[in-house]
Design a protein around this motif. Structure first.
Motif, PDB file in Angstrom:
ATOM      1  N   UNK B 101       3.676  41.071  17.547  1.00 58.62           N
ATOM      2  CA  UNK B 101       3.884  41.244  16.096  1.00 58.62           C
ATOM      3  C   UNK B 101       5.217  41.930  15.810  1.00 58.62           C
ATOM      4  N   UNK B 102       5.562  42.907  16.644  1.00 60.28           N
ATOM      5  CA  UNK B 102       6.881  43.560  16.532  1.00 60.28           C
ATOM      6  C   UNK B 102       7.993  42.520  16.652  1.00 60.28           C
ATOM      7  N   UNK B 103       7.792  41.539  17.545  1.00 60.61           N
ATOM      8  CA  UNK B 103       8.755  40.448  17.721  1.00 60.61           C
ATOM      9  C   UNK B 103       8.667  39.425  16.583  1.00 60.61           C
ATOM     10  N   UNK B 104       7.865  39.694  15.574  1.00 63.99           N
ATOM     11  CA  UNK B 104       7.756  38.912  14.345  1.00 63.99           C
ATOM     12  C   UNK B 104       6.917  37.642  14.495  1.00 63.99           C
ATOM     13  N   UNK B 105       5.949  37.671  15.428  1.00 67.37           N
ATOM     14  CA  UNK B 105       4.953  36.599  15.474  1.00 67.37           C
ATOM     15  C   UNK B 105       4.099  36.689  14.213  1.00 67.37           C
ATOM     16  N   UNK B 106       3.606  35.539  13.717  1.00 64.79           N
ATOM     17  CA  UNK B 106       2.742  35.567  12.543  1.00 64.79           C
ATOM     18  C   UNK B 106       1.278  35.801  12.912  1.00 64.79           C
ATOM     19  N   UNK B 107       0.830  35.183  14.003  1.00 67.87           N
ATOM     20  CA  UNK B 107      -0.543  35.385  14.473  1.00 67.87           C
ATOM     21  C   UNK B 107      -0.518  35.346  16.004  1.00 67.87           C
ATOM     22  N   UNK B 108      -1.368  36.142  16.625  1.00 65.03           N
ATOM     23  CA  UNK B 108      -1.446  36.188  18.087  1.00 65.03           C
ATOM     24  C   UNK B 108      -2.912  36.163  18.499  1.00 65.03           C
ATOM     25  N   UNK B 109      -3.232  35.427  19.549  1.00 61.89           N
ATOM     26  CA  UNK B 109      -4.586  35.414  20.091  1.00 61.89           C
ATOM     27  C   UNK B 109      -4.530  35.295  21.603  1.00 61.89           C
ATOM     28  N   UNK B 110      -5.597  35.744  22.259  1.00 64.16           N
ATOM     29  CA  UNK B 110      -5.633  35.737  23.727  1.00 64.16           C
ATOM     30  C   UNK B 110      -6.932  35.087  24.189  1.00 64.16           C
ATOM     31  N   UNK B 111      -6.859  34.262  25.227  1.00 59.99           N
ATOM     32  CA  UNK B 111      -8.076  33.703  25.840  1.00 59.99           C
ATOM     33  C   UNK B 111      -7.870  33.580  27.340  1.00 59.99           C
ATOM     34  N   UNK B 112      -8.950  33.300  28.051  1.00 63.19           N
ATOM     35  CA  UNK B 112      -8.776  32.869  29.440  1.00 63.19           C
ATOM     36  C   UNK B 112      -8.187  31.469  29.401  1.00 63.19           C
ATOM     37  N   UNK B 113      -7.280  31.183  30.311  1.00 65.74           N
ATOM     38  CA  UNK B 113      -6.654  29.859  30.332  1.00 65.74           C
ATOM     39  C   UNK B 113      -7.665  28.849  30.870  1.00 65.74           C
ATOM     40  N   UNK B 114      -8.117  27.889  30.007  1.00 68.01           N
ATOM     41  CA  UNK B 114      -9.076  26.905  30.519  1.00 68.01           C
ATOM     42  C   UNK B 114      -8.376  26.011  31.550  1.00 68.01           C
ATOM     43  N   UNK B 115      -9.033  25.753  32.661  1.00 65.77           N
ATOM     44  CA  UNK B 115      -8.415  24.899  33.705  1.00 65.77           C
ATOM     45  C   UNK B 115      -8.033  23.535  33.131  1.00 65.77           C
ATOM     46  N   UNK B 116      -8.901  23.002  32.235  1.00 68.72           N
ATOM     47  CA  UNK B 116      -8.639  21.655  31.703  1.00 68.72           C
ATOM     48  C   UNK B 116      -7.448  21.626  30.768  1.00 68.72           C
ATOM     49  N   UNK B 117      -6.925  22.815  30.372  1.00 73.17           N
ATOM     50  CA  UNK B 117      -5.749  22.849  29.491  1.00 73.17           C
ATOM     51  C   UNK B 117      -4.447  22.749  30.282  1.00 73.17           C
ATOM     52  N   UNK B 118      -4.529  22.780  31.611  1.00 76.70           N
ATOM     53  CA  UNK B 118      -3.319  22.661  32.424  1.00 76.70           C
ATOM     54  C   UNK B 118      -3.072  21.172  32.691  1.00 76.70           C
ATOM     55  N   UNK B 119      -1.857  20.695  32.383  1.00 76.48           N
ATOM     56  CA  UNK B 119      -1.526  19.297  32.666  1.00 76.48           C
ATOM     57  C   UNK B 119      -1.754  19.005  34.154  1.00 76.48           C
ATOM     58  N   UNK B 120      -2.174  17.782  34.453  1.00 74.94           N
ATOM     59  CA  UNK B 120      -2.371  17.411  35.864  1.00 74.94           C
ATOM     60  C   UNK B 120      -1.028  17.160  36.551  1.00 74.94           C
ATOM     61  N   UNK B 121      -0.094  16.497  35.840  1.00 74.60           N
ATOM     62  CA  UNK B 121       1.203  16.156  36.427  1.00 74.60           C
ATOM     63  C   UNK B 121       2.311  16.420  35.427  1.00 74.60           C
TER      64      UNK B 121
END
Lengths: 391, 391
Positions: B101-121
């Motif tokens: 937010x200090x860096x002027x982001x409008x919204x920030x959220x955090x999650x565990x990185x879902x494996x299926x969200x990583x591109x295969x290639x």
């Protein structure tokens, strides 16, 4: 669209501090306080601290690295085709400002680039030849919420500066690239990379007035809580005029920055003529030594912190600003109110950063001290400093 | 500090659209619409237009160049010393968000990185191996004032996207650099540079819900008017939960985006199961062709423009948002009101940009057309498109 009501500001033909262009000697970039420290002029300790300054705290280190990384985006080839722009320089200036606001600038102003604002020589000692006709000032707030929390010379001070430097540098770089695409030369000046001195540009472009802090421009909405980047260019634009929001009388009475300066670098006296222009004399050597040599934090922005113009954009403060702009009659009262209400006091409950010092070998320590805060009495303040720093 | 009241949002254990992780196949980066066009899968015309897409309009060209320039700031060496951080992951997450937010982001959220969200290639066909545990989503508004003025598929559309991409990329790059300085691996994903697919991260991190637009996440405060960058890292942080602000019922009734889509790429029907997750099916080929092949503008964001969630953060709209979050009872009424009040209509009087097309030889033309705008009736809209585009 402008975030702040810049169009409602009182514009004047001449800046509120005297400038005799014919007498001003251009400055050599190597003569800035930080560069004199880097060149070893003030001894080996400060020279070393200057080099360690960037890596000393990880938030500011990341932001500083970004400013350095943007180096090669400052300038580039100019399109050989000129874009079919509107004929009138009013429309072009409006368009450029709107683009800067779209890029999330907080305040934008335009002036003719004063010749005396161009450094005479660069860091390598080469003469600087920059003949762009115009300068666009891009202003970024150093973050009100962080400014509320900080002591001013603790472990967030440098990150606040480099938030302003790198963010305004990012915007100025994109803006300059756009102007070159339109067929006009343009160069971004930010953070570590300047061929121009900013304060005269900020004054001429109506960003603010010269202040007691020294060669620091104070803006009516942000106070001194901002950093800026400059785009110099030949794109024809109508220019802004300097502003008068009543700062000269206010600064003559307030003196809070001088009372709080831990380096005792700010004058309690009157403005003097120096190098052809009028200013409150600040001691660059003391200021630089305080920032580089700070052992209870990294950098220093106590003057920014305690300045009564460092306020949020809220109705009560807007009314005070408006009154000061209309009459100097209540200025002494406002200064007394500022001290009584202890507006400038740090609010540690709002602190979000970690106190972390990175040593020269890359390891970390949690520092035992985080800045130091005196009360508003100059005698007491100076005594505290002598005691704490063992000077 | 958060700009929007994200802490007041209703949090849920599972996203509001079904996700069957076991069934999801990871995606090959080369299969995105833009990359399929670049690879020539849809013919020579679109392949060429894809390559010219970046340089076609100078505002978006400057912003795109910045995103590309930030490539080498994405990742780097990790400090060999681990910083002495607070023990609890709650404090670390709070600190990281406050820095964003200090860096002027409008919204920030955090999650565990879902494996299926990583591109295969990746684009070179190399398998991607990214095992970071967490993902931080950094959201940037594409500018409400410009969104008010635009038709959605005129000459500012691409610049709005790249304002979001390059600004969120700037912030994510500094944030990742900071985390590496603390002794933890971190990589920024933004604009042209992704090893992860963003929508699943945005859903899991509570930035928004899946919408009728297709694989586009809608946020309760910005609607679809944002772009985001992701930092993947191993820094231990407490994660956010998905949110439920009533979008699923609203999207089932509204259909404004489908009615206005000039590429007819958005479905009027119900959600379907696809690759193990539930979504409204959008036609990526039609959408990409509309954006790349647009001859009356550059890119397309009509769906963003007309979405009723694309609103300023004002009391009346906040009240409507709150009501939709509490009950679906008034959703049909709200959709009718949206159409009657013609909220999504372009406001040309607020236009600040120039219509400029850069041809492939670098010369400029002032284009004769700037987007096209139909009314809210699907029949009329579709007729207009057929007429205008001569399809």
């Amino acid at each position: 669209m402008a975030v702040y009501p810049v169009d409602s500001l009182k514009r004047v033909d001449q800046p509120t501090t005297l400038i005799n262009e014919a007498q001003i000697q251009r400055i050599d970039e190597r003569r800035s306080g930080f560069n004199r420290a880097a060149l070893g002029e003030w001894g080996a300790y400060l020279q070393n601290e200057r080099h360690h300054f960037i890596a000393k705290e990880p938030l500011s280190a990341a932001l500083t690295k970004m400013d350095l990384y943007l180096k090669d985006f400052r300038d580039g080839p100019v399109s050989s085709s000129k874009a079919p722009l509107p004929e009138d320089p009013v429309s072009i200036a409006r368009h450029i400002k709107e683009f800067a606001y779209f890029l999330r600038a907080d305040i934008v102003g335009i002036c003719e680039l004063p010749r005396y604002a161009v450094y005479s020589h660069d860091m390598e000692g080469e003469p600087i030849d920059l003949d762009h006709k115009y300068a666009i000032a891009v202003v970024i707030d150093q973050d009100w919420k962080t400014a509320e929390a900080t002591v001013g010379n603790d472990w967030i001070s440098n990150a606040m500066s480099f938030l302003g430097y790198s963010t305004s540098g990012f915007i100025a770089s994109v803006l300059a690239d756009y102007i070159r695409r339109l067929g006009y030369p343009a160069r971004a000046h930010h953070g570590f990379f300047h061929e121009v001195l900013e304060p005269p540009i900020l004054v001429q472009a109506g960003i603010g007035e010269m202040s007691r802090i020294g060669d620091i421009v104070v803006n009516p909405f942000l106070g001194p809580r901002f950093k800026s980047a400059i785009v110099t260019t030949d794109l024809p634009m109508v220019t802004d005029k300097p502003i008068d929001f009543g700062l000269q009388d206010f600064c003559s009475k307030c003196k809070l920055c001088a009372q709080h300066c831990p380096g005792r670098a700010i004058s309690f006296g009157d403005k003097v003529l120096y190098n052809g222009y009028e200013r409150w004399p600040a001691d660059a050597e003391r200021c630089t030594k305080q920032r580089i040599g700070n052992q209870a934090g990294v950098g220093c922005g106590v003057c920014i912190k305690v300045c009564p113009w460092n306020k949020p954009f809220k109705p009560l403060h807007r009314f005070t600003r408006w009154t000061i702009g209309k009459t100097p009659l209540f200025n002494s009262l406002f200064v007394r109110g500022e001290k009584l209400l202890r507006y400038g006091m740090p609010k540690p409950e709002k602190k979000w950063w970690l106190d972390l010092e990175t040593l020269e070998d890359g390891s970390f320590v949690v520092p035992s001290r985080a800045g130091h805060w005196g009360n508003n009495e100059p005698e007491d303040r100076q005594t505290r400093n002598v005691d704490e720093d063992g000077e």
